[in-house]
Motif scaffolding. Structure first.
Motif, short mmCIF file in Angstrom:
data_model
loop_
_atom_site.label_atom_id
_atom_site.label_comp_id
_atom_site.label_asym_id
_atom_site.label_seq_id
_atom_site.Cartn_x
_atom_site.Cartn_y
_atom_site.Cartn_z
N ASN A 74 0.78 -1.19 0.00
CA ASN A 74 0.00 -0.02 -0.24
C ASN A 74 0.80 1.24 0.04
OD1 ASN A 74 -2.40 -1.48 -0.09
ND2 ASN A 74 -2.36 -1.37 2.28
N ASP A 75 2.17 1.14 0.67
CA ASP A 75 2.90 2.31 0.58
C ASP A 75 4.15 2.20 -0.21
OD1 ASP A 75 1.19 3.47 2.30
OD2 ASP A 75 2.14 2.66 4.10
N LEU A 76 4.24 1.37 -1.24
CA LEU A 76 5.25 1.17 -2.05
C LEU A 76 5.59 2.06 -2.88
CD1 LEU A 76 7.01 -1.33 -2.96
CD2 LEU A 76 5.59 -1.75 -4.89
N TRP A 77 4.88 3.01 -3.18
CA TRP A 77 5.53 4.29 -4.27
C TRP A 77 5.19 5.65 -3.45
CZ3 TRP A 77 7.48 3.60 -8.73
CH2 TRP A 77 7.29 2.35 -9.33
N GLU A 78 6.21 6.47 -3.52
CA GLU A 78 6.15 7.66 -2.82
C GLU A 78 5.99 8.62 -3.99
OE1 GLU A 78 9.36 10.77 -0.41
OE2 GLU A 78 9.90 9.04 -0.76
N ARG A 79 5.11 9.71 -3.71
CA ARG A 79 4.69 10.57 -4.82
C ARG A 79 4.94 11.77 -4.35
NH1 ARG A 79 -1.55 11.00 -6.66
NH2 ARG A 79 -1.61 12.21 -4.62
N VAL A 80 5.51 12.81 -5.30
CA VAL A 80 5.68 14.15 -5.09
C VAL A 80 5.12 14.89 -6.19
CG1 VAL A 80 7.76 15.70 -4.64
CG2 VAL A 80 7.94 13.59 -3.85
N LYS A 81 4.53 15.88 -5.89
CA LYS A 81 3.86 16.98 -6.92
C LYS A 81 4.94 17.75 -7.45
CE LYS A 81 0.01 20.01 -7.65
NZ LYS A 81 -0.86 20.80 -7.08
N LEU A 82 5.11 17.81 -8.84
CA LEU A 82 6.11 18.84 -9.53
C LEU A 82 5.59 19.94 -10.06
CD1 LEU A 82 7.49 15.96 -11.92
CD2 LEU A 82 8.49 16.81 -9.82
N PRO A 83 6.19 21.22 -9.89
CA PRO A 83 5.72 22.63 -10.41
C PRO A 83 5.28 22.55 -11.97
CG PRO A 83 7.97 22.72 -9.90
CD PRO A 83 7.38 21.27 -9.53
N ARG A 84 4.23 23.35 -12.27
CA ARG A 84 4.12 23.72 -13.64
C ARG A 84 5.38 24.05 -14.34
NH1 ARG A 84 -1.21 22.70 -14.71
NH2 ARG A 84 -1.03 23.70 -16.59
N ASN A 85 6.21 25.11 -13.87
CA ASN A 85 7.38 25.43 -14.39
C ASN A 85 8.27 24.29 -14.73
OD1 ASN A 85 9.33 26.92 -15.29
ND2 ASN A 85 9.67 28.31 -13.90
N TYR A 86 8.57 24.24 -16.01
CA TYR A 86 9.53 23.20 -16.43
C TYR A 86 11.13 23.23 -15.93
CZ TYR A 86 12.63 20.19 -19.50
OH TYR A 86 13.49 19.51 -20.05
N GLU A 87 11.64 24.26 -15.69
CA GLU A 87 12.82 24.35 -14.84
C GLU A 87 12.84 23.74 -13.43
OE1 GLU A 87 14.45 28.14 -15.58
OE2 GLU A 87 14.55 27.90 -17.71
N LYS A 88 12.07 24.42 -12.78
CA LYS A 88 11.75 24.42 -11.32
C LYS A 88 11.44 22.70 -11.11
CE LYS A 88 10.11 28.72 -9.79
NZ LYS A 88 9.09 29.49 -9.43
N ALA A 89 10.76 22.27 -12.06
CA ALA A 89 10.42 20.66 -11.93
C ALA A 89 11.63 19.93 -12.16
CB ALA A 89 9.41 20.26 -12.98
N LEU A 90 12.66 20.16 -13.09
CA LEU A 90 13.92 19.62 -13.33
C LEU A 90 14.61 19.64 -11.99
CD1 LEU A 90 14.90 20.56 -16.89
CD2 LEU A 90 14.08 18.31 -15.97
N GLU A 91 14.94 20.86 -11.41
CA GLU A 91 15.51 21.18 -10.15
C GLU A 91 14.92 20.30 -9.14
OE1 GLU A 91 15.23 25.09 -9.02
OE2 GLU A 91 16.65 25.92 -10.88
N LEU A 92 13.67 20.24 -8.97
CA LEU A 92 12.98 19.50 -7.88
C LEU A 92 13.46 17.80 -8.17
CD1 LEU A 92 11.43 19.44 -5.44
CD2 LEU A 92 9.48 18.99 -6.75
N ILE A 93 13.39 17.25 -9.49
CA ILE A 93 13.72 15.87 -9.69
C ILE A 93 15.15 15.73 -9.20
CG2 ILE A 93 14.01 14.33 -11.64
CD1 ILE A 93 11.57 15.39 -12.92
N GLY A 94 16.07 16.73 -9.80
CA GLY A 94 17.41 16.49 -9.34
C GLY A 94 17.78 16.52 -7.78
#
Length: 295
Positions: A74-94
């Protein structure tokens, strides 16, 4: 304990429900697959440490799986919401995948780029007006055609009836067109029903009517007992007195009328008596005698 190499050997060479083999290659239908290709590095089932990106109604989420949560499905996957800005989303992934394999991080960023381009293209297409081609079943077409034929026939018949009625109206067959209000129509129906009920009822009813006769003598008045009738109510007594006065006036008028007729008869008799006699002389040629005839 989970062993990634054993799982991969089983699902690769024996059976996998997500595998799709076509002429161009072998692909994976699992929604958590990063590349969509069925291989060892991209398989979400044969890798205990895995990450991907998914779209939920235009919002991107970063999903991460680790070996520490393998015993809790039930808790196998951890989910994080990414921002709509592409550059900020890349920073959050890194930031979240700082110590993960570089090849997996690169594939995740490529997936984010493709999904962002796809979202931009979808918005542009939504703003354009495009023709939508829709198919209709054959049975529905036949049904609609039959309904159209019936409607045309009914319309032709209605028009013919209307023309015939107008022609009759112009020729003077009808006196005119009477448009009665709906309330009056209901009222007439109610009256007809009441009349029908009255006709069905029995005719054993007592009715009181006014007598059309004239009392000429006092004896008839005494017979009616009007003189001996005493009422305590003043209004009823006044009514009786008015009726007696009316009867008395009628009696006087009748007496005067009879006396007038009698005097006219006497005068006419006297005139007949006073009228002179007429003497007529008749002369016969043979005897030469004359005869007197009185009339």
């Amino acid at each position: 304990m989970q062993h990634d190499e054993v799982i991969w050997q089983v699902i690769r060479h024996k059976h996998c429900s997500f595998m799709s083999k076509i002429s161009t290659g072998i692909f994976c239908r699992n929604p958590y697959n990063v590349t969509g290709i069925c291989n060892r590095s991209s398989c979400p089932l044969a890798n205990s440490r895995y990450a991907t990106i998914r779209d939920h109604d235009g919002v991107f989420y970063l999903y991460m799986k680790t070996i520490e949560r393998a015993h809790k499905p039930n808790d196998l996957w951890e989910r994080v919401k990414l921002p709509r800005n592409y550059e900020k989303a890349l920073e959050l992934i890194g930031k979240h995948l700082m110590y993960w394999p570089k090849l997996l991080v690169h594939k995740i960023k490529q997936r984010l780029t493709k999904m962002t381009q796809m979202r931009i293209r979808m918005r542009k297409l939504a703003l354009k007006t495009r023709e939508k081609i829709m198919t209709t079943p054959r049975k529905e077409k036949k049904r609609e055609a039959r309904r159209e034929e019936k409607a045309e026939k009914a319309a032709i018949l209605d028009k013919a009836i209307e023309k015939e009625l107008l022609a009759r109206l112009e020729n003077g067959i009808y006196d005119g067109i009477y448009n009665l209000p709906f309330n009056k129509f209901l009222q007439t129906l109610d009256t007809d029903e009441l009349q029908a009920e009255d006709e069905n009822e029995e005719e054993y009813e007592v009715e009181y009517v006014e007598g059309n006769f004239e009392i000429e003598e006092e004896d008839d008045i005494e017979d009616l007992g009007m003189k001996d009738y005493h009422i305590g109510n003043d209004e009823l007594a006044d009514d009786v007195e008015e009726e007696e006065n009316a009867i008395e006036e009628k009696r006087v008028r009748s007496k005067s009328k009879s006396a007038h007729e009698k005097s006219e008869k006497d005068e006419f008799g006297k005139k007949l008596k006073k009228r002179p006699r007429i003497h007529v002389e008749v002369e016969h040629e043979e005897g030469g005698e004359r005869q007197k005839v009185s009339s």
